[in-house]
Design an enzyme around this catalytic site. Structure first.
Site, short mmCIF file in Angstrom:
data_model
loop_
_atom_site.label_atom_id
_atom_site.label_comp_id
_atom_site.label_asym_id
_atom_site.label_seq_id
_atom_site.Cartn_x
_atom_site.Cartn_y
_atom_site.Cartn_z
N GLU A 1 8.44 -0.32 -2.13
CA GLU A 1 7.78 -1.29 -3.01
C GLU A 1 7.86 -0.81 -4.45
OE1 GLU A 1 3.47 -1.74 -2.46
OE2 GLU A 1 3.52 -2.75 -4.38
N SER B 1 0.93 2.19 -2.33
CA SER B 1 1.86 1.94 -1.23
C SER B 1 3.28 2.19 -1.71
CB SER B 1 1.78 0.49 -0.76
OG SER B 1 0.51 0.17 -0.32
N ARG C 1 4.09 -9.32 -2.91
CA ARG C 1 4.56 -8.29 -3.86
C ARG C 1 5.83 -8.76 -4.61
NH1 ARG C 1 0.34 -6.56 -2.05
NH2 ARG C 1 -0.18 -4.36 -1.67
N1 EPU Z 1 -2.62 2.41 9.61
C1 EPU Z 1 -2.43 3.51 10.40
N2 EPU Z 1 -2.11 4.70 9.80
C2 EPU Z 1 -1.98 4.81 8.46
C3 EPU Z 1 -2.15 3.67 7.65
C4 EPU Z 1 -2.48 2.46 8.24
O1 EPU Z 1 -2.55 3.45 11.62
O2 EPU Z 1 -1.69 5.91 8.00
C5 EPU Z 1 -3.02 1.14 10.24
C6 EPU Z 1 -4.47 0.79 9.88
O3 EPU Z 1 -5.38 1.35 10.78
C7 EPU Z 1 -4.47 -0.71 9.94
C8 EPU Z 1 -3.07 -1.09 9.49
O4 EPU Z 1 -2.27 0.08 9.68
O5 EPU Z 1 -4.64 -1.17 11.27
C9 EPU Z 1 -3.00 -1.57 8.06
O6 EPU Z 1 -3.49 -0.58 7.17
P1 EPU Z 1 -4.28 -0.96 5.83
O7 EPU Z 1 -5.40 -1.85 6.16
O8 EPU Z 1 -4.62 0.30 5.10
O9 EPU Z 1 -3.29 -1.85 5.00
P2 EPU Z 1 -1.72 -1.74 4.70
O10 EPU Z 1 -1.08 -2.94 5.27
O11 EPU Z 1 -1.22 -0.42 5.12
C10 EPU Z 1 -1.77 -3.12 2.48
C11 EPU Z 1 -1.35 -2.97 1.06
C12 EPU Z 1 -2.32 -2.10 0.30
C13 EPU Z 1 -3.70 -2.74 0.37
C14 EPU Z 1 -4.09 -2.90 1.86
C15 EPU Z 1 -5.39 -3.64 2.05
C16 EPU Z 1 1.06 -3.21 1.08
C17 EPU Z 1 2.37 -2.56 0.85
N3 EPU Z 1 -0.02 -2.43 0.97
O12 EPU Z 1 -1.70 -1.84 3.10
O13 EPU Z 1 -1.89 -2.09 -1.07
O14 EPU Z 1 -4.67 -1.98 -0.31
O15 EPU Z 1 -3.07 -3.66 2.55
O16 EPU Z 1 -5.20 -5.00 1.83
O17 EPU Z 1 1.01 -4.42 1.32
C18 EPU Z 1 -0.68 -0.94 -2.77
O18 EPU Z 1 0.05 -1.92 -2.84
O19 EPU Z 1 -0.51 0.07 -3.50
C19 EPU Z 1 -1.77 -0.91 -1.77
C20 EPU Z 1 -2.53 0.16 -1.57
#
Ligand code: EPU
Length: 335
Positions: A330, A235, A163
């Protein structure tokens, strides 16, 4: 063509749904337009926006908001394995990804359904499902607002990281991106490491760019709010990176906590941390987190920038208190 507006509503230009105005709003369609705008801008306060999907306005913007409507797409190079495509910064990101997938070119399919525009993708290095835009960016063309000349940034000069890019650091606010050149694969080299992307594709008949796009669109629709229905900037926080000792300490207490290897340490999931602090069950009056993804701060209706920041600070404090981990926004906060 240059369009100029005064006291212009930014409501359709920020997915958080903040009802704020720009003192001046300028939209342009050509590189020549940007050169003349750069010459006339002088030292005036300005902000270049894309789709407004990563912005939080704290109030009316008392400067000039610049928005690209450059929408050309052309092939500028080709080998047996790759094709280089020069895309206008004002193209809607997902329309661009759809077009690339339709052409049979690969690389961007995992980045389907991300709100925003092509120019901002090169600033923000948007990423999802194991892929980042910067992985496929070859060059970025911009007009310098310092001396109104063309500047071409190579991939290396863009300094892409999670990012992050040079456009958020030393080049912040100094350029208007006009075109982004992407180098795409003509042969399959899919990234299927995230979740059950592979299984989802197989259930649709096989792993193809089209099916990855469909699976990603479905996953995003299930996890992330539609900005047309509920204001947010995707995010709100970045995933924090901690050192190995801290990650191990937490993993001993919370064995189910997701951890990912990252440059400089171990990346934790901010969404998981926020979720464990119970934020899906409580909210402020006009601000909360999204029921399916706690990393997304949502405008429940009529929220101001201050409401959002006050809420986000409470979320940050609770994560710090429970886990001893700092999380940082972010989104770009605009005063
Ligand atoms: N999780 C929870 N509770 C929640 C959210 C997530 O327990 O409310 C757990 C999920 O079960 C999973 C882990 O946290 O084990 C990661 O969650 P997720 O796969 O949704 O990915 P993230 O790391 O939370 C990042 C990006 C997203 C992108 C996803 C998929 C950032 C800041 N965000 O989210 O990007 O879509 O990975 O690659 O890096 C964005 O930037 O706007 C965005 C949506």
């Amino acid at each position: 063509m240059i369009d100029r507006f005064s006291s212009y509503s930014l409501l359709p230009h920020n997915t958080f749904g903040m009802d704020v105005k720009a003192a001046q709003f300028i939209e342009f369609t050509t590189v020549e337009d940007v050169i003349s705008i750069a010459k006339e801008l002088g030292g005036r306060k300005h902000l270049v926006i894309g789709g407004g999907s990563n912005l939080l306005f704290m109030g009316d913007y008392d400067g000039v908001v610049l928005h690209s409507a450059i929408k050309s797409v052309e092939v500028v190079g080709e080998t047996d394995d790759s094709v280089s495509v020069r895309a206008g910064s004002g193209i809607n990101w997902d329309e661009f990804v759809a077009y690339i997938v339709e052409q049979g070119w690969q690389g961007l399919e995992n980045l389907s359904a991300i709100p925003g525009e092509v120019g901002a993708s090169a600033v923000q290095n948007v990423g999802a499902y194991g892929v980042e835009a910067g992985d496929f960016i070859e060059k970025v063309e911009a007009i310098s607002l310092v001396d109104a000349t063309l500047k071409v940034f190579t991939k290396e000069e863009c300094a892409y990281a999670y990012r992050d890019s040079i456009f958020k650091k030393s080049e912040k606010g100094k350029n208007v991106i006009t075109h982004v050149i992407f180098k795409l694969n003509k042969k399959p080299d899919f990234v299927l490491s995230y979740g059950n992307l592979k299984e989802q594709c197989e259930a649709m008949g096989g792993v193809t760019a089209e099916n990855i796009r469909k699976a990603v669109c479905a996953t995003r629709a299930a996890k992330l709010p539609d900005p047309a229905e509920l204001g947010s900037a995707g995010s709100f926080f970045m995933n924090p990176v901690v050192d190995a000792a801290k990650a191990e300490e937490l993993k001993n207490i919370y064995p189910a906590m997701p951890v990912y290897p990252a440059p400089g340490g171990v990346k934790l999931s901010a969404g998981w941390l926020i979720d464990r602090c119970g934020w899906k069950e409580r909210s402020a009056e006009r601000v909360g987190v999204y029921r399916n993804q706690a990393l997304v701060v949502v405008n429940l209706g009529g929220a101001t920038g201050k409401d959002v920041i006050d809420f986000a600070t409470r979320v940050q404090d609770s994560v710090k208190e429970k886990f001893g981990v700092e999380i940082f926004p972010e989104v770009n906060v605009i005063d």
